[in-house]
Design an enzyme around this catalytic site. Structure first.
Site, PDB file in Angstrom:
ATOM      1  N   GLY A 223       0.787  -1.220   0.000  1.00 24.24           N
ATOM      2  CA  GLY A 223       0.000   0.000   0.000  1.00 24.24           C
ATOM      3  C   GLY A 223       0.818   1.268   0.000  1.00 24.24           C
ATOM      4  O   GLY A 223       0.514   2.217  -0.725  1.00 24.24           O
ATOM      5  N   MET A 224       1.868   1.307   0.831  1.00 21.11           N
ATOM      6  CA  MET A 224       2.649   2.542   0.932  1.00 21.11           C
ATOM      7  C   MET A 224       3.416   2.876  -0.343  1.00 21.11           C
ATOM      8  O   MET A 224       3.334   4.005  -0.833  1.00 21.11           O
ATOM      9  CB  MET A 224       3.580   2.484   2.139  1.00 21.11           C
ATOM     10  CG  MET A 224       2.857   2.669   3.447  1.00 21.11           C
ATOM     11  SD  MET A 224       3.953   2.714   4.861  1.00 21.11           S
ATOM     12  CE  MET A 224       2.743   2.871   6.181  1.00 21.11           C
ATOM     13  N   GLU A 245      13.667  -3.742  -8.837  1.00 18.05           N
ATOM     14  CA  GLU A 245      13.597  -5.202  -8.784  1.00 18.05           C
ATOM     15  C   GLU A 245      12.252  -5.669  -9.333  1.00 18.05           C
ATOM     16  O   GLU A 245      12.174  -6.505 -10.221  1.00 18.05           O
ATOM     17  CB  GLU A 245      13.765  -5.632  -7.334  1.00 18.05           C
ATOM     18  CG  GLU A 245      13.384  -7.056  -7.035  1.00 18.05           C
ATOM     19  CD  GLU A 245      13.430  -7.330  -5.538  1.00 18.05           C
ATOM     20  OE1 GLU A 245      14.504  -7.128  -4.962  1.00 18.05           O
ATOM     21  OE2 GLU A 245      12.411  -7.732  -4.950  1.00 18.05           O
ATOM     22  N   VAL A 320       8.174  -4.743   8.333  1.00 18.38           N
ATOM     23  CA  VAL A 320       7.235  -5.277   9.322  1.00 18.38           C
ATOM     24  C   VAL A 320       7.385  -4.492  10.616  1.00 18.38           C
ATOM     25  O   VAL A 320       6.413  -4.019  11.199  1.00 18.38           O
ATOM     26  CB  VAL A 320       7.488  -6.776   9.576  1.00 18.38           C
ATOM     27  CG1 VAL A 320       6.556  -7.308  10.665  1.00 18.38           C
ATOM     28  CG2 VAL A 320       7.324  -7.573   8.286  1.00 18.38           C
ATOM     29  N   GLY A 343      15.324  -8.250  -2.480  1.00 20.61           N
ATOM     30  CA  GLY A 343      16.429  -7.360  -2.821  1.00 20.61           C
ATOM     31  C   GLY A 343      16.460  -6.087  -2.015  1.00 20.61           C
ATOM     32  O   GLY A 343      17.150  -5.130  -2.389  1.00 20.61           O
TER      33      GLY A 343
END
EC number: 2.8.3.-
Length: 446
Positions: A223-224, A245, A320, A343
Site C-alpha cells: 500500500g505505501m 527489482e 514489518v 532485494g
C-alpha cells in the site's frame, strides 16, 4: 530458418512431458507469473508414483495442484525463494520451506548449485519467428536456471506478455526438451492490498517531498509504495527514471501521467529497467511489446554497482517492524516467515552509494493483532526469532505517518531518540523506559 518443424517434433502433452520427472529429482516450477499450470496439474496425477520430489520456485499466485492432497508432503517438498500468502499456509502444513537469499545473488546460486535442476519447467510467451520463447515479465534468474538444467519444458501461454529487454529474457527452441501448449490461463494478478489508507498517504507525502526531478525510482510492493506512486503521478515531478527489482502497477500510473522518460539515467537511458513484474492486467498490457521497458536478470538490476551508478536513486520499501537500534525486519513475524529478504538490502546499500541517493524504509506506526490489540511497529528490540533484513549500519531514512528520520551516523541514543519521535504517541513513554533499561537513552533528552 523455419523452426516450425522442430516445434512440432518437441510438442507433447503435459502428461507426456512430466514423465521426465523421477523420485528424488529437483524440479524448478518457474517464478511468480510464469509458474507452471498445465504441467503442475499433470504432475499431480503422478503423485502416487513419486517420492521426495523437491520443487523450487517462489511468489506463488495460486495454490498448486501437487499440494492439493493432505498427504502431498510424502511425495513433494516446496522450496521457496520468496514467500506469498499461499506459501505461508504451505509452511504451516509442513510441505514448504523458505530459502534465505540475497536476490541479486540468485543467478549465481543456480550456476553453482550442488543440486542443479533435473527438470526446469515454466510458462512462456508463444515462440517468435527466430525460435525464441520469451520469459514474460520474469527475466529474474530464469536464464541462469536454464543453463544447468538437465531438461527444460516450456508451457506456452498465449496470454503471457512479450517483455523486451537486454539479455537472458528468453530461451531458444534448440535448448528446450519439450513444448507443452496449455489452456492459456490468465496471468496471475497481484494487487496492491487494497486502497491507500490515510496513514499510507501521510507516509507517501513525506517521501515525495524528498524526491527531486530526474530521480531514479525503485518501489516495493504494498500500500505505501503504491501510495507514493499515486502521489508522484499527481505531482509536478518530471524526467523520472525507473530501475527496480519488481515492476508494479504504480509505475504504469506514473508513466501514463508523463512523469517518466528516463532521460537523466546514467545507464539504460530512456528505459524502465526491472527484474520481474507482478500486478494487474493493466500492467501486463503495458509491459507487452513495449520498447520503453527493459526486462533484465536480477544480478544486473539488483547489483549494487548498477544501482549506485544511477544518480539521485530513490529506494522505497516496506518493513514489518524496526527496533531502537535501527535494525529492520521486513520478512517475518518472529519465527513465522512472511515473505523474504528479496532485494531490499541491495537497494538500501545501492541507493546510499548513489550520488544524491536515498533509501526509505516506510511503515505505519502501529498495527492490530488478530485479537484487536494495537501494538507499535517501532519496538525496543525485534521479537524473538524475527529476521534482520537490513542491519543497523545500513538503515538510512525511516518514515511513519509521524515523520521521517535519517539514522546515518547517529549513536545508539540518537537513534533511539529519532525513532521514538516518529513512533505513535501512545507508545513513546514505554519506549523511553525500555531505552533507559537498554542504556541507550540520555536523561537530558527529555
Amino acid at each position: 530458418m523455419d523452426f516450425r518443424e522442430e516445434y512440432k517434433q518437441k510438442l507433447v502433452s503435459a502428461d507426456e512431458a512430466v514423465k521426465l520427472i523421477k523420485s528424488g529429482d529437483w524440479v524448478d516450477y518457474g517464478w511468480c507469473t510464469n509458474t507452471v499450470d498445465a504441467l503442475d496439474q499433470a504432475l499431480a496425477k503422478r503423485t502416487d508414483e513419486l517420492t521426495d520430489v523437491k520443487l523450487r520456485g517462489g511468489i506463488l499466485m495460486k495454490p498448486l495442484a501437487v499440494f492439493a492432497r493432505e498427504d502431498a508432503g510424502e511425495h513433494f517438498c516446496w522450496n521457496s525463494w520468496h514467500m506469498s500468502g499461499i506459501e505461508r499456509k504451505m509452511i504451516n502444513r509442513g510441505v514448504a520451506y523458505y530459502c534465505p537469499i540475497r536476490y541479486s545473488e540468485l543467478p549465481r546460486y543456480y550456476r553453482e548449485l550442488d543440486c542443479p535442476d533435473d527438470v526446469a519447467m515454466f510458462q512462456v510467451a508463444p515462440m517468435d519467428a527466430h525460435g525464441y520463447f520469451n520469459f514474460g515479465p520474469s527475466a529474474s534468474h530464469l536464464g541462469a536456471m536454464c543453463e544447468r538444467a538437465k531438461h527444460i519444458i516450456v508451457e506456452v501461454n498465449e496470454n503471457m506478455p512479450r517483455c523486451l529487454g537486454g539479455t537472458e529474457c528468453g530461451i531458444h527452441i534448440s535448448d528446450v526438451t519439450y513444448i507443452v501448449e496449455g489452456s492459456n490461463p490468465p496471468i496471475g494478478e497481484l494487487g496492491a492490498g487494497g486502497p491507500a489508507t490515510d496513514v499510507d498517504k501521510a507516509v507517501a507525502k513525506l517521501i515525495v517531498d524528498e524526491i527531486p526531478n530526474g530521480a531514479c525510482l525503485q518501489l516495493g510492493i504494498g500500500g505505501m509504495p503504491n501510495a507514493v506512486g499515486s502521489l508522484i503521478a499527481e505531482s509536478d515531478l518530471k524526467d523520472l527514471g525507473v530501475h527496480t527489482e519488481m515492476y508494479v502497477d504504480a509505475f504504469v500510473d506514473i508513466a501514463k501521467a508523463g512523469k517518466i522518460n528516463g532521460s537523466k539515467k546514467n545507464i539504460d537511458r530512456y528505459r524502465q529497467t526491472y527484474a520481474f513484474g507482478a500486478g494487474t492486467k493493466k500492467m501486463y498490457d503495458y509491459l507487452d511489446d513495449n520498447p520503453e521497458l527493459m526486462s533484465a536478470p536480477v544480478d544486473y538490476t539488483n547489483d549494487i554497482r548498477s544501482i549506485s551508478a544511477l544518480d539521485n536513486f530513490i529506494s522505497i520499501n516496506n518493513a514489518v517492524d524496526i527496533d531502537l537500534y535501527g535494525q529492520v525486519n521486513a520478512e517475518s513475524a518472529g519465527i513465522k516467515q512472511i515473505s523474504g529478504a528479496g532485494g531490499q538490502l541491495d537497494f538500501v546499500l545501492g541507493a546510499y552509494l548513489s550520488k544524491g541517493g536515498k533509501s526509505f524504509i516506510c511503515l505505519s506506526s502501529t498495527f492490530k493483532t488478530k485479537d484487536g490489540q494495537v501494538q507499535s511497529r517501532i519496538r525496543p528490540t525485534l521479537a524473538n526469532g524475527s529476521i534482520v533484513t537490513d542491519a543497523r549500519p545500513n538503515t538510512h531514512y525511516v518514515v511513519t505517518e509521524y515523520g521521517k528520520v535519517n539514522l546515518k551516523g547517529l549513536s545508539t541514543w540518537q537513534r533511539a531518540e529519532a525513532l521514538i519521535s516518529i513512533a505513535h504517541p501512545d507508545f513513546r513513554d514505554d519506549l523511553i523506559k525500555e531505552a533507559e533499561q537498554m542504556h541507550i537513552w540520555r536523561r537530558s533528552n527529555r
